[in-house]
Write a protein that holds these residues in place. Structure first.
Motif, PDB file in Angstrom:
ATOM      1  N   LEU A 158      34.124  79.464 -28.104  1.00  0.00           N
ATOM      2  CA  LEU A 158      33.273  78.056 -27.414  1.00  0.00           C
ATOM      3  C   LEU A 158      34.633  77.781 -25.558  1.00  0.00           C
ATOM      4  CD1 LEU A 158      31.477  75.876 -29.423  1.00  0.00           C
ATOM      5  CD2 LEU A 158      31.047  77.884 -27.911  1.00  0.00           C
ATOM      6  N   LEU A 159      35.861  78.334 -26.118  1.00  0.00           N
ATOM      7  CA  LEU A 159      36.894  77.905 -25.019  1.00  0.00           C
ATOM      8  C   LEU A 159      37.004  78.742 -24.355  1.00  0.00           C
ATOM      9  CD1 LEU A 159      38.852  75.289 -26.602  1.00  0.00           C
ATOM     10  CD2 LEU A 159      37.804  74.721 -25.011  1.00  0.00           C
ATOM     11  N   GLY A 160      36.891  80.039 -24.602  1.00  0.00           N
ATOM     12  CA  GLY A 160      36.741  81.442 -23.993  1.00  0.00           C
ATOM     13  C   GLY A 160      37.890  81.689 -24.594  1.00  0.00           C
ATOM     14  N   HIS A 161      39.553  81.374 -25.093  1.00  0.00           N
ATOM     15  CA  HIS A 161      40.444  81.711 -25.071  1.00  0.00           C
ATOM     16  C   HIS A 161      40.602  83.583 -25.496  1.00  0.00           C
ATOM     17  CE1 HIS A 161      42.081  77.676 -26.207  1.00  0.00           C
ATOM     18  NE2 HIS A 161      41.782  77.158 -24.935  1.00  0.00           N
ATOM     19  N   ALA A 162      41.627  84.102 -24.375  1.00  0.00           N
ATOM     20  CA  ALA A 162      41.584  85.192 -25.293  1.00  0.00           C
ATOM     21  C   ALA A 162      42.670  85.684 -26.676  1.00  0.00           C
ATOM     22  CB  ALA A 162      42.060  86.268 -24.039  1.00  0.00           C
ATOM     23  N   ASP A 163      42.999  84.625 -26.604  1.00  0.00           N
ATOM     24  CA  ASP A 163      44.134  84.677 -28.382  1.00  0.00           C
ATOM     25  C   ASP A 163      44.016  83.379 -29.038  1.00  0.00           C
ATOM     26  OD1 ASP A 163      46.767  85.244 -29.113  1.00  0.00           O
ATOM     27  OD2 ASP A 163      47.810  85.705 -28.086  1.00  0.00           O
ATOM     28  N   PRO A 164      44.179  83.955 -30.170  1.00  0.00           N
ATOM     29  CA  PRO A 164      43.807  82.657 -31.208  1.00  0.00           C
ATOM     30  C   PRO A 164      44.428  82.068 -30.766  1.00  0.00           C
ATOM     31  CG  PRO A 164      43.618  85.119 -32.080  1.00  0.00           C
ATOM     32  CD  PRO A 164      43.436  84.948 -30.838  1.00  0.00           C
ATOM     33  N   LYS A 165      45.711  82.041 -30.000  1.00  0.00           N
ATOM     34  CA  LYS A 165      47.521  81.681 -30.718  1.00  0.00           C
ATOM     35  C   LYS A 165      47.527  80.423 -29.744  1.00  0.00           C
ATOM     36  CE  LYS A 165      50.443  85.697 -32.214  1.00  0.00           C
ATOM     37  NZ  LYS A 165      51.569  86.059 -31.523  1.00  0.00           N
ATOM     38  N   THR A 166      46.135  80.129 -28.845  1.00  0.00           N
ATOM     39  CA  THR A 166      46.257  79.536 -27.240  1.00  0.00           C
ATOM     40  C   THR A 166      45.768  78.344 -28.471  1.00  0.00           C
ATOM     41  OG1 THR A 166      46.931  81.456 -26.046  1.00  0.00           O
ATOM     42  CG2 THR A 166      45.447  79.417 -25.264  1.00  0.00           C
ATOM     43  N   SER A 171      37.351  71.721 -31.893  1.00  0.00           N
ATOM     44  CA  SER A 171      37.790  72.402 -33.579  1.00  0.00           C
ATOM     45  C   SER A 171      38.035  71.352 -35.391  1.00  0.00           C
ATOM     46  CB  SER A 171      38.818  71.893 -32.993  1.00  0.00           C
ATOM     47  OG  SER A 171      39.743  72.914 -32.346  1.00  0.00           O
ATOM     48  N   THR A 172      38.018  69.509 -34.734  1.00  0.00           N
ATOM     49  CA  THR A 172      37.662  69.357 -36.136  1.00  0.00           C
ATOM     50  C   THR A 172      36.316  69.190 -36.914  1.00  0.00           C
ATOM     51  OG1 THR A 172      36.866  67.416 -34.545  1.00  0.00           O
ATOM     52  CG2 THR A 172      39.330  67.232 -35.221  1.00  0.00           C
ATOM     53  N   GLN A 173      35.589  69.457 -35.903  1.00  0.00           N
ATOM     54  CA  GLN A 173      34.082  69.881 -36.146  1.00  0.00           C
ATOM     55  C   GLN A 173      32.982  70.992 -36.461  1.00  0.00           C
ATOM     56  OE1 GLN A 173      30.894  68.106 -34.144  1.00  0.00           O
ATOM     57  NE2 GLN A 173      32.676  66.207 -33.511  1.00  0.00           N
ATOM     58  N   ALA A 174      33.913  72.539 -36.834  1.00  0.00           N
ATOM     59  CA  ALA A 174      33.628  73.715 -36.377  1.00  0.00           C
ATOM     60  C   ALA A 174      34.761  74.498 -36.938  1.00  0.00           C
ATOM     61  CB  ALA A 174      32.883  74.315 -35.460  1.00  0.00           C
ATOM     62  N   GLY A 175      35.686  73.582 -36.684  1.00  0.00           N
ATOM     63  CA  GLY A 175      37.293  75.002 -37.076  1.00  0.00           C
ATOM     64  C   GLY A 175      37.468  75.791 -36.483  1.00  0.00           C
ATOM     65  N   LEU A 176      38.651  76.500 -36.280  1.00  0.00           N
ATOM     66  CA  LEU A 176      39.400  76.907 -34.602  1.00  0.00           C
ATOM     67  C   LEU A 176      38.751  78.016 -34.414  1.00  0.00           C
ATOM     68  CD1 LEU A 176      43.117  76.511 -36.010  1.00  0.00           C
ATOM     69  CD2 LEU A 176      41.990  75.129 -34.215  1.00  0.00           C
ATOM     70  N   PHE A 177      38.100  78.683 -35.420  1.00  0.00           N
ATOM     71  CA  PHE A 177      37.347  80.270 -34.652  1.00  0.00           C
ATOM     72  C   PHE A 177      36.650  79.601 -33.284  1.00  0.00           C
ATOM     73  CE2 PHE A 177      34.093  83.782 -35.108  1.00  0.00           C
ATOM     74  CZ  PHE A 177      34.824  84.524 -34.597  1.00  0.00           C
ATOM     75  N   ALA A 178      35.712  78.719 -33.936  1.00  0.00           N
ATOM     76  CA  ALA A 178      34.464  78.315 -32.784  1.00  0.00           C
ATOM     77  C   ALA A 178      34.648  77.898 -32.073  1.00  0.00           C
ATOM     78  CB  ALA A 178      33.557  77.066 -33.337  1.00  0.00           C
ATOM     79  N   ASN A 221      45.152  77.963 -31.731  1.00  0.00           N
ATOM     80  CA  ASN A 221      46.605  76.877 -32.537  1.00  0.00           C
ATOM     81  C   ASN A 221      47.449  76.200 -31.525  1.00  0.00           C
ATOM     82  OD1 ASN A 221      44.923  78.551 -34.521  1.00  0.00           O
ATOM     83  ND2 ASN A 221      46.764  79.925 -34.572  1.00  0.00           N
ATOM     84  N   GLN A 222      47.390  76.873 -30.874  1.00  0.00           N
ATOM     85  CA  GLN A 222      48.846  75.448 -30.206  1.00  0.00           C
ATOM     86  C   GLN A 222      47.906  74.576 -30.122  1.00  0.00           C
ATOM     87  OE1 GLN A 222      49.968  77.612 -26.774  1.00  0.00           O
ATOM     88  NE2 GLN A 222      51.873  75.636 -25.503  1.00  0.00           N
ATOM     89  N   TYR A 223      47.292  74.490 -29.376  1.00  0.00           N
ATOM     90  CA  TYR A 223      46.326  72.896 -28.915  1.00  0.00           C
ATOM     91  C   TYR A 223      45.642  71.945 -30.164  1.00  0.00           C
ATOM     92  CZ  TYR A 223      47.776  74.726 -24.522  1.00  0.00           C
ATOM     93  OH  TYR A 223      48.609  74.791 -23.272  1.00  0.00           O
ATOM     94  N   TYR A 224      45.310  72.850 -30.948  1.00  0.00           N
ATOM     95  CA  TYR A 224      44.238  71.878 -31.887  1.00  0.00           C
ATOM     96  C   TYR A 224      44.625  72.396 -33.291  1.00  0.00           C
ATOM     97  CZ  TYR A 224      41.651  72.717 -27.750  1.00  0.00           C
ATOM     98  OH  TYR A 224      41.337  72.400 -26.239  1.00  0.00           O
ATOM     99  N   ALA A 225      45.095  73.510 -34.276  1.00  0.00           N
ATOM    100  CA  ALA A 225      45.822  73.333 -35.742  1.00  0.00           C
ATOM    101  C   ALA A 225      45.873  71.962 -35.656  1.00  0.00           C
ATOM    102  CB  ALA A 225      46.038  74.787 -35.362  1.00  0.00           C
ATOM    103  N   ASP A 226      47.034  71.551 -35.457  1.00  0.00           N
ATOM    104  CA  ASP A 226      47.027  69.817 -36.283  1.00  0.00           C
ATOM    105  C   ASP A 226      45.786  69.581 -36.199  1.00  0.00           C
ATOM    106  OD1 ASP A 226      49.662  71.360 -35.816  1.00  0.00           O
ATOM    107  OD2 ASP A 226      50.851  69.468 -34.591  1.00  0.00           O
ATOM    108  N   LEU A 227      44.530  68.717 -36.056  1.00  0.00           N
ATOM    109  CA  LEU A 227      43.583  68.486 -35.583  1.00  0.00           C
ATOM    110  C   LEU A 227      42.494  68.647 -37.331  1.00  0.00           C
ATOM    111  CD1 LEU A 227      42.555  68.170 -31.852  1.00  0.00           C
ATOM    112  CD2 LEU A 227      44.293  66.574 -33.201  1.00  0.00           C
ATOM    113  N   VAL A 228      43.025  70.353 -37.404  1.00  0.00           N
ATOM    114  CA  VAL A 228      41.836  70.167 -38.168  1.00  0.00           C
ATOM    115  C   VAL A 228      42.625  70.151 -40.386  1.00  0.00           C
ATOM    116  CG1 VAL A 228      41.091  72.715 -39.336  1.00  0.00           C
ATOM    117  CG2 VAL A 228      41.379  72.618 -37.057  1.00  0.00           C
TER     118      VAL A 228
END
Length: 210
Positions: free
Chosen positions: A171-179, A160-167, A181-188
């Motif tokens: 790579l994590l295999g989240h079906a929903d981007p909300k997942t 998340s910090t090196q390549a962004g939330l979309f990446a 965002n919930q865990y990593y948005a604050d790190l970006v």
């Protein structure tokens, strides 16, 4: 603390060590790591990747297949520590260890090695290695539940910090981007964006209504 003790884990339990590497270095879930085949290692655009994919008797969570960059350091450990089976993480094939636990009626059941039953033939591959890794974390004083998922989150934080939330989502295999965002948005970090909307000095004719 965890990184400092990894060399000892590598010597004492190579399977648990490889499980840690797949969770921390590739962001695999426990089930994905224990189902990972050596045949999943391939190349994409000249780079080595691990292709998480469905098998005859297993589907990745959400049926989401994905290709994950495979670091050279993790690849070398796979070559050195894997056994001669098709799986990346070695696992016992005939017996599994059940540690002491309290059953539903409150009775403490002693830990023991148990023979696999026909309906439970893959118990060790699903739970045995991860249980040993969790106990290793407990010995280090790590109190968190779902410890392997916490290690996977370590990978997610780096991506998340090196390549962004979309990446990270891909790579994590989240079906929903909300997942994600919930865990990593604050790190970006919020980027500084400057956009010039002055229109410049071009001589643009203006139509005049008659």
């Amino acid at each position: 603390l965890v990184l400092a003790h990894l060399p000892k884990l590598r010597e004492s339990d190579p399977a648990a060590y490889l499980l840690f590497q797949l969770a921390a270095g590739l962001g695999l879930r426990r089930g994905e790591a224990m189902q990972a085949r050596k045949s999943w290692i391939t190349e994409l655009d000249g780079k080595r990747v691990l292709y998480v994919q469905a098998t005859d008797n297993w589907l990745p969570k959400g049926r989401r297949e994905r290709k994950i960059p495979l670091p050279d350091s993790v690849y070398q450990e796979i070559l050195l520590l894997s056994d001669d089976s098709e799986y990346i993480v070695p696992a016992a094939t005939t017996r599994y260890w059940t540690p002491a636990y309290t059953n539903k009626v409150g009775t403490v059941v002693k830990g023991a090695w148990r023979d696999k039953q026909v309906e439970n033939h893959d118990h060790e591959r699903k739970y045995g290695v991860s249980r040993r890794l969790n106990l290793w974390f407990v010995d280090l004083g790590w109190p968190f539940a779902k410890k392997i998922h916490k290690v996977r989150a370590w990978y997610g934080a780096h991506v998340s910090t090196q390549a962004g939330l979309f990446a990270a989502q891909r790579l994590l295999g989240h079906a929903d981007p909300k997942t994600t965002n919930q865990y990593y948005a604050d790190l970006v970090e919020i980027p500084v964006i400057e956009i010039d909307l002055t229109g410049g000095t071009a001589d643009v004719p203006v139509a005049v209504a008659k």
